[in-house]
Scaffold this motif. Structure first.
Motif: not given
Length: 976
Positions: A609-619
């Motif tokens: 879930a974190l990787l999905d968020r990072l790819k979408a919103h960073g950092p």
């Protein structure tokens, strides 16, 4: 020498003992003292032996100026009393005519006419003694090659003659022939000529090391790079630090310079610093200095003339200053030889070597491949000023503002700004901007202290980190920045809680300390109003980290819920205030908490879930870290292929950010683990060495040496013996190792691995020397008798292999005494059984009593193990002992006892079953019993019955391979 020998027997014993010493000043001084002692005896023969030993010490100790005087005394004794020279002494004397010719050539002060005069005397004396002249013509050819004359005729007069008993050994003659073809420009023919030496078929005291040094460049020029690399490792180790082989060392330095291994060249130069002072042969020194100059010249051309270099003792050198000194000395030596010889040969040869262009841009010579940049920037990355113009603003106010903005975001580029500011503030005439937006100098100093504290914490230097954070907090108070002061104090609390405690239950003490730290952080949070969102989020992150570490320390399930609750609090606050970096930080902490609690699938789900968020919103700079964590989780789930993919991608993404922003050392270490799980040890080895070097550059030297030690052990396990030795040699000459600043047990482990590698590489003498030293040191480890038992046991076996059974017995007794304090049943039993086998095999019946004494000790250990309920990993200690009794008695000729012992071993082993290892042991025991019974006891009928029954049993079980040696023995017995 403590006291001079009083009898000729004592003199001969002293000469034998000195002959075992390595060449150098110690051996030479003792030889000089023994000559003085021999002169007091009425018999001339002991003096002859003493003079021969001294002559050898001067020759191989690179002291050619003293060699002629000693030989002249020997020749006078021969002329005056030829009867005292038996056949062996006479042979030795005439052999050494060649040594004297070599010594005179090496001295430019000896006139050329005197060299020719000596060769004439050599020829006359050989003719008078009825000896063949091939050795004389060999020396005549070498003189022609030395002076630069046309060597064609001289070569034919030598090479075309049949060898005699006084000819140089095959290996040395091969080297001379190969060099002739090399000088003619025929690399291929030279290498074909050299092959018997390079492959180890022909050897002597100086070969193949001498030939290897000359063959390295031809091998490169003909495309045989792997062979050149292999021979560099073995050849260099055979000649390093040896004054009589300084020219060979110089050629290895040249090889490094021409293959993109300048950093290794500087390392080898440091290891051979003694040669600047110990080499007394002008010719050897010329060859050495020219090789040194090739290296230093190349380093200077690459822009690293200011690097430190190892030269003559007594002063500090840089590459540039040493280059100038070496150039002057080598030019002077070449000119002296050319003046003596009336040619320009040596100056021309130097020019050829110095004008050679690199043959390869880069050749990986060792597992520890480093560039000159690695040597030049051997400081922690965080202190290395590496900002770019695009990253660091030009004006001071902008730089300070930018550093703080990036720091609030947790952006990796903040470090470049802090590094630049640290440099500017350290200047004596620094003037702080008078700008309210920037704040006072006190606040900036606090910022820099906080950054330094964070870097100390990353290296687990918790005491230093706590002190720096406290100092920063005080400065923030002074500057009127209460929020930053609170954060600094919270960081100090966490660092203090992580300081290791002495004695007692460390985990319990740490758990309590983290609980206190968390409580104090909560109170700080409550007492500090008006925190900025980024400050409050960071404080919540510290609180959650403290509880996460507490869970990790205690392993108590009751600590899971509080840790997750703090993470949820952080996540909610960061989401409400859009503190992007702390949102992902909360998810990392949540995943880590699941992992520590044992719920790896939940941890992976959170990271996904974190990787999905990072790819979408960073950092974006959090992506490498998140992938690295998922890779480690996949390793825990035994999904090695998935782990490898995640870790590889993490490393790729890490290159987008400044060095140090991602712990790439750990990523390489984790990748090594994944590679081992995937059965790719060679790839794992590359990642281990890269991880270690990165740890060194980060300043984590202990971790680096541990990782390098693992790499060395893996390379040894893979059979890459010379790689293992070269790697450890490189580590053991590091300044902090030499200065004894590194943990002594860690250094001992590195040395132990090296000693095992030397043994595996069949360098028994060097391995035994190291093991004996380690056994003596480990005897003082009162807190670790088990390790001493292990080392002493291995030492005993090596001494046994060398035939030194009295010393082996002493080492075994040391091992037994340590074993009594910290049992090492299997290892001690194996050591004693092996010693018994070696002694019986080497000494036969004469060694039986001592061999049986070793086995009696092994029997007591087996009894102790049985009483303690110890289970051996392989066959039982009793079975192994019975089998060894069989072998030992057989070697000693006690065949009835041997057969009885093997019957007992078979009974202990029991009937073979489906297990292949058990079947193999059983079959070998049957084979040995059959051989003893059928051949040595001359009872073939029962032996054949035994063998046939065993073959039938093994065949029924499907162990056909194990029957082959039994069938072969049965056929032999039937035929006989």
């Amino acid at each position: 020498m403590p006291t001079a020998p009083q009898t000729t027997d004592e003199l001969y014993r002293a000469l034998q003992e000195n002959d075992r010493r390595p060449y150098g000043r110690g051996r030479t001084v003792t030889a000089e003292e023994l000559v003085d002692a021999a002169e007091h005896f009425a018999e001339p023969v002991p003096l002859v032996h003493a003079l021969l030993e001294l002559h050898e010490a001067y020759t191989y100790g690179s002291e050619p100026r003293k060699s002629p005087v000693v030989f002249a005394r020997l020749l006078t004794l021969f002329d005056e009393q030829p009867d005292i020279f038996d056949e062996r002494l006479r042979h030795t004397l005439f052999w050494r005519f060649k040594w004297l010719a070599n010594a005179l050539r090496a001295l430019p002060e000896i006139p050329l006419a005197s060299l020719h005069q000596w060769l004439t005397e050599m020829r006359d004396r050989y003719e008078e003694a009825g000896l063949g002249l091939q050795p004389y013509y060999g020396q005549a050819y070498q003189l022609a090659a030395h002076t630069g004359e046309d060597t064609t005729l001289a070569y034919e007069l030598w090479a075309g003659r049949a060898r005699t008993e006084l000819s140089d050994c095959q290996a040395c003659e091969i080297c001379e022939r190969a060099q002739y073809h090399l000088t003619a420009g025929d690399d291929e023919r030279a290498l074909r000529t050299w092959e018997p030496v390079l492959s180890g078929q022909e050897s002597c005291k100086e070969e193949p090391a001498r030939s290897v040094s000359y063959a390295l460049l031809p091998l490169l020029r003909t495309g045989r790079t792997d062979r050149a690399r292999e021979l560099h490792l073995t050849g260099y180790r055979a000649c390093r630090r040896n004054p009589s082989m300084s020219g060979e060392v110089g050629r290895h330095l040249e090889f490094c310079a021409l293959t993109g291994n300048e950093a290794r060249g500087l390392e080898l130069l440091a290891e051979n610093r003694n040669l600047f002072d110990d080499v007394d042969s002008p010719l050897d020194l010329l060859h050495f200095l020219t090789g040194v100059e090739v290296l230093l010249q190349r380093v200077g051309q690459l822009g690293h003339g200011d690097l430190p270099a190892s030269g003559n003792t007594g002063r500090t050198w840089t590459v540039a200053s040493l280059h100038a000194e070496v150039h002057r000395r080598a030019d002077d030596l070449a000119a002296r030889f050319d003046t003596r010889n009336g040619t320009t040969t040596h100056a021309d040869h130097r020019r050829t070597r110095l004008d050679r262009a690199p043959l390869l841009a880069a050749l990986e010579l060792t597992l520890r491949s480093r560039s000159l940049d690695d040597v030049a920037v051997f400081v922690p990355l965080a202190t290395s000023p590496a900002p770019t113009a695009a990253t660091v603003p030009d004006t001071l106010p902008e730089l300070i503002t930018r550093a703080r903005e990036l720091d609030q975001q947790g952006h990796p580029d903040a470090e470049a700004c802090w590094a630049r500011l640290r440099t500017l503030v350290a200047v004596r005439d620094y003037t702080h901007p008078d700008d309210p937006a920037v704040g006072p100098l006190t606040q900036l100093r606090a910022d820099l202290l906080a950054d330094e504290a964070n870097r100390a914490g990353e290296k687990d230097e918790f005491e230093a980190a706590a002190a720096l954070h406290e100092e920063a907090a005080n400065l923030y108070d002074e500057a009127g920045a209460p929020g930053d002061a609170t954060l600094a104090r919270a960081c100090a609390l966490l660092a203090t809680a992580e300081i290791p405690t002495q004695g007692g239950d460390g985990a319990e003490a740490k758990t309590a300390a983290l609980t206190v730290a968390h409580t104090s952080m909560v109170r700080l949070h409550q007492e500090t109003p008006a925190l900025a969102p980024y400050q409050e989020a960071r404080l919540l992150r510290l609180r959650a980290t403290a509880l996460g570490l507490r869970l990790q320390s205690s392993g108590d399930d009751e600590h899971i819920a509080p840790a997750l609750a703090e993470v949820d609090l952080l996540h909610a606050f960061a989401t409400q205030h859009d503190v992007t970096g702390q949102i992902s930080g909360a998810q990392v902490l949540r995943a880590s908490t699941y992992a520590v609690s044992g719920d790896l699938p939940a941890a992976v789900t959170e990271i996904d879930a974190l990787l999905d968020r990072l790819k979408a919103h960073g950092p974006a700079w959090h992506l490498p870290r998140a992938l690295g964590l998922r890779g480690r989780l996949q390793l825990g789930l035994q999904a090695a292929q998935a782990a490898h993919a995640d870790l590889t991608e993490s490393l790729r993404l890490a290159t987008d950010w400044p060095a140090g922003a991602v712990n790439t050392a750990r990523l390489h270490g984790d990748l090594a683990e994944a590679c081992m799980h995937l059965g790719r040890p060679e790839e794992a080895l590359r990642h281990l060495t890269r991880s270690a070097e990165l740890e060194l550059r980060r300043g984590s030297r202990t971790d680096a040496y541990c990782t390098y030690g693992n790499a060395a052990q893996l390379s040894l396990d893979l059979g890459r013996v010379e790689d293992c030795i070269a790697l450890l040699d490189s580590l053991l000459v590091e300044p902090d190792v030499a200065a004894e600043e590194l943990d002594d047990r860690l250094v001992a482990q590195l040395r132990l691995t090296r000693a095992r590698a030397l043994h595996a590489g069949e360098d028994l003498k060097a391995a035994t020397t190291e093991f004996v030293a380690l056994a003596a040191e480990s005897a003082e480890w009162d807190d670790d008798p088990g390790s001493h038992a292990m080392i002493a046991a291995e030492t005993a076996v090596l001494l046994g292999e060398s035939g030194e059974y009295a010393q082996a017995r002493k080492a075994a007794d040391q091992a037994l005494a340590a074993h009594a304090q910290a049992p090492r049943y299997e290892q001690l039993s194996g050591c004693l059984r092996e010693l018994a086998r070696l002694q019986a095999q080497q000494q036969g019946g004469d060694g039986l009593a001592d061999a049986l004494a070793f086995l009696a000790d092994a029997g007591r250990i087996a009894d102790e193990a049985r009483a303690a309920g110890y289970q051996a990993r392989g066959r039982s200690l009793d079975t192994a002992l019975a089998y060894e009794h069989g072998r030992v008695n057989a070697y000693a000729g006690a065949f009835e006892d041997a057969l009885a012992a093997l019957e007992q071993a078979l009974a202990l082993l029991g009937e073979p079953g489906p297990d292949q290892d058990h079947a193999g042991e059983w079959a070998e025991c049957v084979r040995l019993a059959g051989a003893i019974e059928g051949i040595y006891l001359e009872r073939p009928a029962p032996a054949l019955t035994r063998l046939d029954a065993a073959v039938s049993r093994l065949t029924t079980l499907g162990h056909n391979e194990e029957t082959e040696p039994l069938l072969s023995l049965a056929t032999q017995l039937r035929n006989e």
